[in-house]
Structures are given as C-alpha cells and as structure tokens.
Scaffold this active site. Structure first.
Site, PDB file in Angstrom:
ATOM      1  N   ARG A  59       0.742  -1.217   0.128  1.00 55.40           N
ATOM      2  CA  ARG A  59      -0.092  -0.015   0.200  1.00 55.40           C
ATOM      3  C   ARG A  59       0.803   1.179   0.093  1.00 55.40           C
ATOM      4  O   ARG A  59       1.914   0.987   0.112  1.00 55.40           O
ATOM      5  CB  ARG A  59      -0.919  -0.061   1.225  1.00 55.40           C
ATOM      6  CG  ARG A  59      -0.035  -0.269   2.539  1.00 55.40           C
ATOM      7  CD  ARG A  59      -0.604   0.307   3.870  1.00 55.40           C
ATOM      8  NE  ARG A  59      -0.331   1.576   3.661  1.00 55.40           N
ATOM      9  CZ  ARG A  59       0.784   2.271   3.780  1.00 55.40           C
ATOM     10  NH1 ARG A  59       1.625   1.451   4.240  1.00 55.40           N
ATOM     11  NH2 ARG A  59       0.915   3.667   3.808  1.00 55.40           N
ATOM     12  N   GLY A  60       0.253   2.563  -0.169  1.00 56.29           N
ATOM     13  CA  GLY A  60       0.988   3.762  -0.506  1.00 56.29           C
ATOM     14  C   GLY A  60       0.980   3.895  -1.824  1.00 56.29           C
ATOM     15  O   GLY A  60       1.507   3.022  -2.566  1.00 56.29           O
ATOM     16  N   ASP A  80      -2.250  10.465  -2.327  1.00 51.18           N
ATOM     17  CA  ASP A  80      -2.535   9.589  -3.153  1.00 51.18           C
ATOM     18  C   ASP A  80      -2.674  10.452  -4.672  1.00 51.18           C
ATOM     19  O   ASP A  80      -2.484   9.425  -5.814  1.00 51.18           O
ATOM     20  CB  ASP A  80      -3.659   8.771  -2.951  1.00 51.18           C
ATOM     21  CG  ASP A  80      -3.100   7.731  -1.940  1.00 51.18           C
ATOM     22  OD1 ASP A  80      -2.891   6.608  -2.282  1.00 51.18           O
ATOM     23  OD2 ASP A  80      -3.271   8.037  -0.478  1.00 51.18           O
ATOM     24  N   ASN A 115      -6.036  11.900   0.116  1.00 51.85           N
ATOM     25  CA  ASN A 115      -5.198  11.088   0.661  1.00 51.85           C
ATOM     26  C   ASN A 115      -6.125  10.336   1.960  1.00 51.85           C
ATOM     27  O   ASN A 115      -7.319  10.193   1.703  1.00 51.85           O
ATOM     28  CB  ASN A 115      -4.412  11.998   1.987  1.00 51.85           C
ATOM     29  CG  ASN A 115      -3.230  11.326   2.219  1.00 51.85           C
ATOM     30  OD1 ASN A 115      -2.512  10.639   1.663  1.00 51.85           O
ATOM     31  ND2 ASN A 115      -3.035  11.486   3.663  1.00 51.85           N
ATOM     32  N   LYS A 116      -5.389   9.383   2.455  1.00 49.99           N
ATOM     33  CA  LYS A 116      -6.161   8.544   3.479  1.00 49.99           C
ATOM     34  C   LYS A 116      -7.250   9.256   4.240  1.00 49.99           C
ATOM     35  O   LYS A 116      -7.071  10.347   4.648  1.00 49.99           O
ATOM     36  CB  LYS A 116      -5.144   7.936   4.415  1.00 49.99           C
ATOM     37  CG  LYS A 116      -5.837   6.818   5.422  1.00 49.99           C
ATOM     38  CD  LYS A 116      -6.417   5.740   4.643  1.00 49.99           C
ATOM     39  CE  LYS A 116      -5.675   5.061   3.750  1.00 49.99           C
ATOM     40  NZ  LYS A 116      -6.454   3.933   2.946  1.00 49.99           N
ATOM     41  N   GLN A 143      -2.721   2.090   9.947  1.00 51.67           N
ATOM     42  CA  GLN A 143      -1.686   2.392   9.342  1.00 51.67           C
ATOM     43  C   GLN A 143      -0.650   3.036  10.143  1.00 51.67           C
ATOM     44  O   GLN A 143       0.642   2.830  10.330  1.00 51.67           O
ATOM     45  CB  GLN A 143      -1.766   2.854   7.729  1.00 51.67           C
ATOM     46  CG  GLN A 143      -2.416   2.083   6.790  1.00 51.67           C
ATOM     47  CD  GLN A 143      -3.630   2.308   6.755  1.00 51.67           C
ATOM     48  OE1 GLN A 143      -4.537   2.818   7.692  1.00 51.67           O
ATOM     49  NE2 GLN A 143      -4.398   2.227   5.617  1.00 51.67           N
TER      50      GLN A 143
END
Length: 343
Positions: free
Chosen positions: A44-45, A230, A240-241, A189
C-alpha cells in the site's frame, strides 16, 4: 528498510497486513499475484503501489509466450489500473511500462519492461530523499513537533518515504523534537506501520487516536502537520487517506500549518479539482470487523471511504522533489511540472 524486493522472475512484498508483529514476505510471479497484493493491502502507499504494478506487468510479460505479449498485455494493464483507483501513481507507472513495451525490440519485451520497472523503483528512492532534504529545511522553521497521518515511509514507497522521509531528514539535521502519530482507522496504518518505522529509526513518537488530534492541537502539542498524498489535482486539492481532511480543518482552526509531501508523480494536472478524483469505497467488513473478528453488532451496516479530499486552500504548501509549491496551486504546480519535463 525496503518493503519491495525484485528479481526478473519474482517480486517480493513485505506483507503489511501482518506488521508489526510478524515479518512475512509474499512472493508474486504473475500480474494476478500483484493485483491481489494491492487489493488486499499487502502492499500500500501510492508510490509503492505504482512500483509493484510496474513489476507485475513485467512479470506477466515474462510469463506470456513472446508472440502473445503485445496482444495481451494492454488488457492486463487496464485491469491492473482498477486495483486502487484513487492512487494516480498506479496509473502513471502502468502507462510508463506500456510505453516501454511500444519501444521494446521484438522478443525483448520482458527484459525491457523489467528494466523500466527497476528504473521506476530506483527513481522513487532518489525522489524521496530529495523530498526529505527540501522538506526538512522548510518545515524546521515552524518547529519540531510534528503530527502525521497514515503511513508515508519506506513501507509506503520503494524506500525512505515522503512525509516520513522529511521526519528522517529532520532527525538527521537535529530539528525534529517529537512525532504524534494518528492511529489511522480502520487499518491502523499509523499505529501499526508508522510507529513501527519510527521505532526502528529511534525517532521519539506517541500514537494518538484519530479523535485526539484536534484537542492535541488545542493543548499546544503540535507545531506543524505533514501528510502524504495519493493524488493531487490541478488546483491543489489533495486525495489522501481518510481522516486527512478533518486534520486540515482542525489545523486551519488552530492556526497550524498543514503540508502535503508527495513526488511529482502524484500530481495529476489533468484532473481540475478534487471533485473529479475517484474515491475508492472499500468493503464495509473492514469497518465492522478487525482482522476477521466482528467488532460491531451482527448485521451492522457501514460505509468505508478509503480516502478523502483536502481542499487546496487548507494546504500551506506541497513539498515535492522539485521544490515547494505554494498557493495559488494552479500556477505553482504547473511550474513544477514544467521542470520535470511535462506540460
């Protein structure tokens, strides 16, 4: 620490669903293997996803018969892009590998694609170190107590990290005092991965619940917020998250600068604003369950938006390997893209 290892016939991914208590490597030998590793968040990322996808296509080219590669790989590439639709690095890496396919000599497709994937991976590490160098000097003027969200380190990239790379560089420069790590629900995370990396690096930190961040700002614990990205739209709106938007609103209310750290591969100037960024919605079970065990009543419904979008006007600056973009982002991001040779 590197979470991605590669050879011409296999890609090895550190399974991030098993950290921090188990170190398990997943071996991928086909595009299908890589696709499933991305979907299941074993990798991920945004930068790491892009690199993994590039190697996945190279593996598929090696698996296919030479006469099939050019006919079948475009379909595999289109499918690979659906693994995590918000992360633009995935799209760009796939497109770059497919461009290498067009340039490859007949019969040499697999080797050409592997070399392009290696170049993407090596470029990511170099880019992140530059982000760290630029960001450490820029952020230090605000103070050394930093709040961050999700995971933006070596585990989210090929190596070193973006926002966490800045923290590493600040530590080396002696300007980092303390890091506050949002737990980052529902996959944790921050609590599982960022804390793991900071502990390995000997960087002082405290995990806080996501809902603590606003009060931590009020109490004066936080000098600056740094997050990753992202996808960044033309006007600076940043996906983003999930939870990043809330942090930006809270930081604005408390007068705390809020920065985004990302490579230029995360810039998507073809997307006018955050309204046009596709937001992945994942399974409700990831909210109602933890590691397969129910934490909500049987039959409970849930919505799991994996990302949110922070408006550009809440972002003090976007730190890239080409420099720091400042508002108005429509102009500054275009200039940065020009310096990397893109329109």
């Amino acid at each position: 620490m590197n979470a991605i290892r590669y050879e011409p016939d296999r890609l090895m991914l550190l399974d991030q669903t098993r950290l921090p208590h188990e170190t398990v490597w997943v071996t991928c030998r086909t595009a299908e293997d890589v696709y499933q590793a991305i979907r299941s968040m074993q990798v991920r990322g945004a930068p790491a996803i892009g690199a993994a996808a590039a190697f996945g296509l190279a593996l598929e080219a090696r698996r296919l018969a030479p006469a099939e590669v050019r006919a079948r790989l475009p379909e595999v590439a289109a499918w690979m892009k659906t693994a995590r639709p918000t992360a633009v690095n995935l799209m760009q890496a796939v497109d770059e590998v497919m461009a290498a396919l067009e340039e490859a000599p007949r019969g040499g497709e697999a080797d050409a694609l592997y070399q392009r994937a290696v170049a993407i991976a090596e470029r990511d590490i170099e880019t992140n170190r530059r982000i760290g160098e630029i960001g450490a000097k820029w952020i230090a003027k605000h103070g050394g107590r930093v709040l961050t969200h999700c995971n933006t380190g070596s585990l989210a990239t090929v190596g070193y990290g973006t926002a966490l790379g800045i923290l590493r560089a600040m530590r080396d420069a002696g300007t980092l005092e303390h890091v506050y790590v949002d737990e980052t629900r529902p996959y944790l995370q921050g609590a599982r991965l960022t804390a793991y990396e900071l502990q390995e690096e000997g960087i002082p930190y405290d995990i806080i619940t996501d809902s603590t961040a606003g009060f931590a700002m009020k109490l004066g614990w936080v000098d600056v917020v740094i997050v990753g990205a992202d996808r960044i739209a033309k006007n600076g709106d940043t996906a983003n998250k999930i939870g990043t938007y809330s942090l930006a609103v809270l930081a604005s209310f408390h007068g705390i600068p809020f920065y985004v750290a990302a490579p230029t591969t995360t810039l998507d100037l073809s997307t006018p604003s955050g309204d046009d960024i596709p937001i992945e919605e994942r399974s409700a079970a990831e909210v109602t369950h933890w590691m397969g065990r129910p934490i909500a009543p049987a039959g409970a419904s849930a919505r799991h938006l994996a990302f949110d979008v922070t408006p550009g006007h809440l972002i003090a600056g976007i730190i890239t390997e080409r420099g720091v973009a400042l508002p108005p982002y429509g102009e500054s991001l275009a200039r940065i893209c020009d310096t990397r040779g893109k329109s």
